[in-house]
Design an enzyme around this catalytic site. Structure first.
Site, PDB file in Angstrom:
ATOM      1  N   TYR A   1      -6.334  -0.048  -8.522  1.00 14.15           N
ATOM      2  CA  TYR A   1      -5.680  -0.492  -7.293  1.00 14.15           C
ATOM      3  C   TYR A   1      -4.738   0.592  -6.777  1.00 14.15           C
ATOM      4  CZ  TYR A   1      -2.816  -3.355  -4.185  1.00 14.15           C
ATOM      5  OH  TYR A   1      -2.134  -3.853  -3.109  1.00 14.15           O
TER       6      TYR A   1
ATOM      7  N   SER B   1       0.487   0.384  -0.290  1.00 16.36           N
ATOM      8  CA  SER B   1       1.192  -0.490  -1.215  1.00 16.36           C
ATOM      9  C   SER B   1       2.284   0.331  -1.889  1.00 16.36           C
ATOM     10  CB  SER B   1       0.224  -1.022  -2.258  1.00 16.36           C
ATOM     11  OG  SER B   1       0.942  -1.553  -3.353  1.00 16.36           O
TER      12      SER B   1
END
Lengths: 279, 586
Positions: free
Chosen positions: B469, B456
């Site tokens: 995350y 990501s």
């Protein structure tokens, strides 16, 4: 708006008549499509067919989209909606979209098909049925239009498709249609009839004061329960270069009976017959 | 000798030489004739032949002067393409007198086979031709002429590039020296050179006849190259469907050589493979699959049966691709993009219904086969079972996409240990299990492959709102980089994809730590709307993934904001740190 026996009022019969006429036109033109016919020619065929049968004015002029233009691939400006010189090829999906006015009543319909067999297009058409049921059910529940829009989005995502009605002006999944006075002179700008636009603008102004909008969009101005009237509903699925939609009129009333509070104007349309046959 | 058991040998006499012909498989099936190149003998095909023998009547022969075939006397003038065509016809008549044969050629075998496929006298004897690493000398001659007569900068570049790659052709034109070298030191060191530079695995190849093969085969070049390139035939049109397999890492032939091929071949199917010159040794599985598919489709009367339309159909056609998290979002779009390129797809998701749906639509898009598997990637045992099942039923995965992931937002102190555990289990351990199990299968097969891990932009963009995350994704990014280094020597590429804000349902399944259920619902809705406004479609991420695999890229930021942050992380990390302090607009 309907009697106890389920009969439509005279006014609704007028709308149903023009909607059927438009679908007849779509089926007639679709039957004449063959390899090499361009989008412009297909649009002109629709126009001629309807003019011959007494249509004088339009909510919008007929559109035709072929191939990956059915999924509005790389559409950035609204001018790209207008028919081009792209020729039809075997297996290509196509969409015909027209909105004729007849005897003061408006129809706005969308007809999807393919030249020969196209399994992807076929599948999209099958999967549109769930959307027709979902929209009617949630309108009857009087859910805010914006939330219904999001539920349709979620269903599309679950099915694996992209929302392509988002590409329409204001991203609308539906818009109101109404009676339009017939005049001898009926000009159109950018493909839209001025008299219909005037009606839509009047509705928008009216709605703005009362907190509703004639455009059913994903935005805050659609955060209100369904407004009584006639809505041309057009969920449009896109799947990697293939698109499919239907468009037809949903009648919304202020009746307390859920069955009567909202119903599809006509259940005898090509896509509905197709689903019934498959069962 | 490395040919498999059950091989039947015969001698075919033609034009003063005796050819050694080997046959495998059921003689009543379609006949596939494999022609070897230089400096090789028919044993170069042993791996491919044994894989094809289950379905076809496979025929291999030693070209005159090579292996156990005898050499013409004198050698000069004995290796012209006309004589090689006589040999082929004699073999074809002996092994398949009444049915046309399917030709497969590598290197000089392909050069010869182009001649067979483009001369009139073989018409009706050839059903199809699969070419790898060997152009038609006539097409090559026209290719050079076109570039010499109208030199644009690009054409001159192509000419010089191929000119440099052909260095050995000039050397082979010198008298006597090449023969001496082959019979001397070059012959001794050749197997080691192949293993080092060309990554050709050992195992009974090359055979002991190599010095003689190579010394005789020099005449292939001397008898044909100059005459054909000077005066190429103008009627060299193929009279059979051709499948062209281009190894992208070929040290001797440039890809551009085949640019104009459509002009000469009415029915052409293209394939590309990231490998070096000796593909019959280094990629036998993929070759056997493509040859089988092509032969079967031609036999069925549909030479253009490759119905995949995607941009990378030549690269991924028929390959096995496994995508985790394929039930929605980027995973699903990636599965569809691979399906469009003709790959066989395994869609893995913990939502059974969604996985089935992905597999179904993949088949509609052009995947020859697609399966759905319901597995939670964080479950070690389930993943092990999946790996066993996939290997047993579908084969070794060619491209693995570790994409499954969940979102978790909230400050570090609001994030409970169980939240941490969940995010790391799925986002990191899911990737580890995938790489560990499927990557192992790839490495053991030793025929290349590719692993894509979805990281990501949060892997390099810190944020006070996404500590857990971002940590999990940063780990995925580093894991990918390390694994890339480890697997580079085995021809397996590893890519980390960093998408950025993409409009998928990760927003509506994301957890928000430290808030009650109602507030979490509101936040999910709010993020979903913001992502909807950004509206970057997962399809574009899928396209980036296919491109990254095709080009073997290491780290791929996708959206403009992800690319911007990637640049900033290198050049102005302080700005990123300042952005990390901002409160997200929720």
């Amino acid at each position: 708006m309907t009697t106890a026996a389920g009969e439509l009022t005279a006014e609704l019969r007028g709308f149903r008549k023009v909607q059927r006429l438009a679908y007849e036109c779509a089926e007639a033109v679709a039957a004449q499509l063959k390899p090499g016919v361009t989008e412009r020619e297909a649009a002109r065929m629709q126009r001629t067919w309807l003019r011959e049968r007494g249509v004088r004015d339009w909510f919008h002029l007929p559109f035709a989209w072929f191939g990956d233009r059915t999924a509005f691939v790389n559409f950035r400006v609204p001018l790209q909606f207008f028919p081009t010189d792209r020729p039809l090829e075997p297996g290509m999906p196509f969409i015909l979209d027209m909105a004729p006015l007849y005897e003061g009543c408006t129809a706005d319909i969308g007809y999807s098909g393919s030249l020969g067999v196209n399994p992807v297009q076929n599948r999209l058409m099958d999967d549109l049925e769930a959307h027709r049921e979902l929209i009617l059910r949630e309108v009857r529940e009087r859910r805010p239009l914006r939330e219904i829009y999001e539920d349709v989005d979620r269903l599309m995502a679950r099915q694996g498709y992209a929302n392509r009605h988002r590409a329409y002006p204001f991203g609308v999944i539906a818009h109101k249609v109404d009676r339009v006075p017939e005049r001898r002179w009926s000009p159109h700008v950018f493909g839209f009839g001025t008299r219909s636009l005037k009606g839509l603008a009047a509705d928008a102004l009216h709605g703005h004061r009362e907190g509703w909008s004639p455009l059913w969009s994903p935005y805050r101005f659609s955060d209100h329960p369904p407004q009584p009237g006639l809505w041309a509903v057009e969920p449009h699925l896109g799947f990697r270069g293939t698109g499919a939609k239907f468009e037809e009129i949903l009648v919304v009333t202020d009746s307390a009976d859920p069955e009567q509070s909202a119903f599809w104007l006509d259940d005898d349309l090509p896509h509905v017959r197709r689903w019934a046959e498959d069962k | 000798m490395t040919l498999p058991a059950g091989v039947r040998e015969r001698r075919v006499r033609t034009g003063g030489v005796e050819l050694c012909v080997a046959e495998l498989g059921d003689p009543s099936g379609p006949t596939v004739v494999l022609v070897h190149g230089y400096p090789d003998s028919k044993e170069v095909w042993s791996e491919v032949a044994s894989r094809l023998a289950d379905h076809f009547h496979v025929v291999l022969y030693d070209v005159r002067g090579h292996g156990r075939s005898t050499a013409p006397r004198p050698l000069r003038g004995g290796f012209t393409l006309e004589k090689l065509t006589d040999d082929f016809l004699a073999v074809a008549d002996a092994v398949s007198p009444d049915r046309p044969v399917h030709l497969v050629g590598h290197d000089w075998g392909s050069v010869q086979a182009w001649e067979f496929t483009t001369v009139r006298r073989t018409e009706g004897r050839i059903a199809s031709f699969t070419s790898m690493s060997g152009p038609s000398l006539d097409h090559f001659g026209h290719w050079i002429n076109k570039r010499v007569r109208r030199p644009t900068p690009r054409r001159v570049g192509q000419l010089l590039g191929q000119g440099a790659k052909s260095w050995y052709v000039y050397l082979l034109q010198t008298p006597v020296l090449p023969e001496l070298a082959w019979r001397g030191p070059l012959g001794t060191y050749w197997p080691r050179i192949l293993e080092r530079l060309e990554k050709v695995p050992g195992g009974g190849y090359p055979t002991s006849s190599l010095p003689t093969d190579a010394a005789h085969g020099v005449w292939l070049y001397r008898d044909n190259v100059r005459t054909r390139l000077r005066r190429p035939r103008t009627d060299a049109y193929a009279h059979a469907p051709v499948q062209l397999i281009t190894p992208l890492g070929d040290a001797f032939l440039s890809e551009n050589l085949f640019d104009d091929l459509e002009h000469w071949v009415p029915q052409l199917a293209r394939r590309t493979i990231p490998a070096r010159h000796w593909v019959p040794r280094s990629r036998p599985d993929q070759l056997a699959a493509w040859i089988s598919q092509f032969v079967t489709s031609v036999e069925g009367g549909r030479p253009d049966a490759v119905k995949a339309t995607g941009k990378y159909a030549d690269r991924f056609g028929g390959q096995l691709v496994l995508v985790t998290g394929a039930g929605s979002g980027i995973g699903r779009a990636t599965a569809f993009a691979f399906a469009e390129a003709g790959a066989r797809v395994v869609a893995v998701d913990r939502d059974a219904e969604a996985a089935v749906r992905t597999a179904e639509l993949s088949r509609l898009l052009g995947a020859p086969e697609a399966w759905a598997e319901t597995v939670d990637v964080s479950d070690e045992q389930a993943m092990e079972k999946l790996a066993e099942k996939v290997a047993a039923e579908y084969g070794v995965v060619d491209v693995l996409v570790n994409n499954a992931g969940i979102g978790l937002s909230g400050s570090f102190f609001d994030t409970a240990p169980k939240d941490w555990k969940k995010v790391l289990d799925i986002n990191l351990w899911g990737v580890i299990h995938g790489c560990r199990l499927f990557g192992k299968q790839m490495a053991d097969r030793a025929q290349g492959g590719h692993i894509v891990n979805t990281a990501s932009a949060a892997a390099y963009q810190p944020s006070k709102a996404l500590p857990a995350y971002s940590t999990s994704k940063a780990a995925v990014l580093m894991l990918s980089e390390c694994l890339r280094a480890e697997l580079a020597g085995q021809g397996i590429g590893v890519t980390a994809v960093c998408p950025g804000f993409v409009n998928t349902n990760i927003t509506s399944t994301a957890r928000f730590a430290g808030v009650d259920a109602a507030e979490e619902k509101r936040l999910q809705k709010r993020t979903a709307r913001l992502y909807g406004l950004r509206n970057y479609p997962p399809e574009k991420v899928a396209d980036a993934i296919l491109r990254a695999v095709a080009r073997n890229e290491a780290v791929v930021p996708v959206t403009p904001e992800a690319r911007g942050a990637h640049l900033m992380s290198r050049f102005t990390p302080r700005v990123l740190r300042a952005i990390a302090r901002l409160e997200p607009p929720l």
